[in-house]
Design an enzyme around this catalytic site. Structure first.
Site, short mmCIF file in Angstrom:
data_model
loop_
_atom_site.label_atom_id
_atom_site.label_comp_id
_atom_site.label_asym_id
_atom_site.label_seq_id
_atom_site.Cartn_x
_atom_site.Cartn_y
_atom_site.Cartn_z
CE LYS A 15 -2.44 -1.00 3.86
NZ LYS A 15 -1.80 -2.61 4.16
NE ARG A 88 -3.55 -1.25 9.78
CZ ARG A 88 -2.94 -0.12 9.13
NH1 ARG A 88 -2.45 0.77 8.12
NH2 ARG A 88 -1.27 -0.80 9.44
NE ARG A 127 8.80 -2.49 6.30
CZ ARG A 127 7.25 -2.14 6.21
NH1 ARG A 127 7.21 -1.24 5.23
NH2 ARG A 127 6.41 -3.02 6.80
NE ARG A 129 7.67 -0.21 9.74
CZ ARG A 129 6.57 0.06 8.90
NH1 ARG A 129 6.70 0.65 7.80
NH2 ARG A 129 5.35 -0.89 9.34
NE ARG A 140 2.47 -4.81 11.20
CZ ARG A 140 3.47 -4.81 10.13
NH1 ARG A 140 4.26 -4.84 10.19
NH2 ARG A 140 3.58 -4.43 8.60
P1 B4P Z 1 4.26 -1.65 2.00
O1 B4P Z 1 3.89 -0.79 0.70
O2 B4P Z 1 5.30 -0.14 3.43
O3 B4P Z 1 3.52 -2.20 2.68
P2 B4P Z 1 2.42 -1.34 3.44
O4 B4P Z 1 1.17 -2.31 3.03
O5 B4P Z 1 2.03 0.17 3.07
O6 B4P Z 1 2.28 -1.91 5.42
P3 B4P Z 1 2.40 -1.95 6.81
O7 B4P Z 1 0.36 -2.19 6.73
O8 B4P Z 1 3.18 -2.80 7.05
O9 B4P Z 1 2.05 -0.54 6.96
P4 B4P Z 1 1.83 0.72 8.17
O10 B4P Z 1 2.76 2.05 7.65
O11 B4P Z 1 0.18 1.23 7.45
O12 B4P Z 1 5.90 -2.93 1.63
C1 B4P Z 1 6.28 -3.71 2.76
C2 B4P Z 1 7.52 -4.00 2.29
O13 B4P Z 1 7.28 -4.68 1.10
C3 B4P Z 1 8.60 -2.97 1.74
O14 B4P Z 1 9.52 -2.96 1.66
C4 B4P Z 1 8.71 -2.55 0.27
O15 B4P Z 1 9.79 -2.39 -0.58
C5 B4P Z 1 7.92 -4.43 -0.39
N1 B4P Z 1 7.12 -4.32 -1.92
C6 B4P Z 1 6.30 -3.20 -1.50
N2 B4P Z 1 5.56 -3.48 -2.84
C7 B4P Z 1 6.42 -4.68 -3.32
C8 B4P Z 1 6.11 -5.73 -4.58
N3 B4P Z 1 5.42 -5.69 -5.65
N4 B4P Z 1 7.86 -6.28 -4.66
C9 B4P Z 1 8.10 -6.49 -3.34
N5 B4P Z 1 8.34 -5.89 -2.48
C10 B4P Z 1 7.42 -4.80 -2.94
O16 B4P Z 1 1.13 0.46 8.77
C11 B4P Z 1 2.10 0.20 10.41
C12 B4P Z 1 1.47 0.67 11.77
O17 B4P Z 1 1.10 1.73 12.44
C13 B4P Z 1 0.44 -0.93 11.87
O18 B4P Z 1 0.67 -1.78 12.08
C14 B4P Z 1 -1.03 -0.08 13.01
O19 B4P Z 1 0.21 -0.42 14.32
C15 B4P Z 1 -0.03 1.61 13.13
N6 B4P Z 1 -1.89 1.55 12.13
C16 B4P Z 1 -1.39 2.53 10.77
N7 B4P Z 1 -2.54 2.87 11.01
C17 B4P Z 1 -3.76 3.38 11.68
C18 B4P Z 1 -4.65 3.15 11.52
N8 B4P Z 1 -5.65 3.61 10.78
N9 B4P Z 1 -5.15 2.56 13.04
C19 B4P Z 1 -4.72 2.20 13.37
N10 B4P Z 1 -3.20 1.57 13.53
C20 B4P Z 1 -2.51 2.28 12.83
#
Ligand code: B4P
Length: 182
Positions: A15, A88, A127, A129, A140
């Site tokens: 995302k 979420r 990644r 983190r 998660r």
């Molecule tokens: P990302 O692109 O970072 O994945 P994401 O879906 O955005 O991440 P996530 O859901 O974990 O994080 P968020 O910050 O929202 O990709 C992941 C990895 O894959 C990266 O290393 C990227 O380079 C790689 N990648 C991507 N596309 C690829 C492809 N096609 N091929 C190969 N590699 C690829 O949430 C983090 C935390 O914040 C949550 O757990 C929660 O605690 C909190 N939070 C956030 N929003 C919230 C909300 N609305 N309510 C409550 N808590 C919240």
């Protein structure tokens, strides 16, 4: 291209990665609640201290905290936007709906990025983190299934849901998203 968007999908679906590309190409405001929370953590604010413990367990930060972050930014926004990682859960979706109705900025499309557990776990582990270790990823994912996945039906019932396959390289996923949103 739709200019008021929401990205939905499990952790590691891509995302954040795809939202950044789309926003750069189309001049949309990228609102990632995860990024905004991590900024609060780095800045050491009270909110950040509270959020850090919750995020490191892979749980959801409270609706009040997240909504206050989003509200401030959306209310002052005069351009198109993309919400990444928010809402979420159903309570956040309902609060968002009320806010958007008040500011007369309805969502044009919700994009679901689908991906299998094995691929997303590999991506997150590489990644590395703080919240990307095997145990926290499992947590998660289970929270995603319990709290976030019901939003798929919620937005499907509103007739604005579209979905794409998130496996494959970043460029391929990007072009699938372009097609789905055009
Ligand atoms: P990302 O692109 O970072 O994945 P994401 O879906 O955005 O991440 P996530 O859901 O974990 O994080 P968020 O910050 O929202 O990709 C992941 C990895 O894959 C990266 O290393 C990227 O380079 C790689 N990648 C991507 N596309 C690829 C492809 N096609 N091929 C190969 N590699 C690829 O949430 C983090 C935390 O914040 C949550 O757990 C929660 O605690 C909190 N939070 C956030 N929003 C919230 C909300 N609305 N309510 C409550 N808590 C919240």
């Amino acid at each position: 291209m739709q200019n008021r968007l929401l990205f939905l999908g499990p952790p590691g679906a891509g995302k954040g990665t795809q939202a950044e590309l789309l926003c750069n190409d189309h001049g949309l405001l990228h609102l990632s609640t995860g990024e905004l929370l991590r900024e609060e953590v780095s800045a050491g604010t009270d909110l950040g201290k509270e959020a850090e413990l919750i995020m490191n367990r892979g749980e959801l930060v409270s609706d009040d905290i997240v909504l206050s972050i989003v509200k401030k930014r959306l209310s002052n926004c005069s351009q198109g936007w993309l919400l990444d990682g928010f809402p979420r859960n159903l309570a956040q979706a309902q609060l968002l709906g009320e806010l958007l109705e008040k500011i007369v900025q309805p969502i044009k499309a919700v994009l679901l990025i689908e991906i299998d557990d094995e691929t997303l776990t590999d991506r997150l582990l590489s990644r590395g983190r703080k919240d990307d270790n095997a145990e926290v990823i499992r947590n998660r994912l289970s929270i995603y299934r319990e709290k976030t996945a019901p939003l798929i039906n919620f937005y499907q019932n509103l007739g604005i849901l579209r979905s794409v396959e998130g496996c494959g390289n970043i460029k391929d996923v990007k072009s699938r998203i372009r097609n789905a949103l055009n």
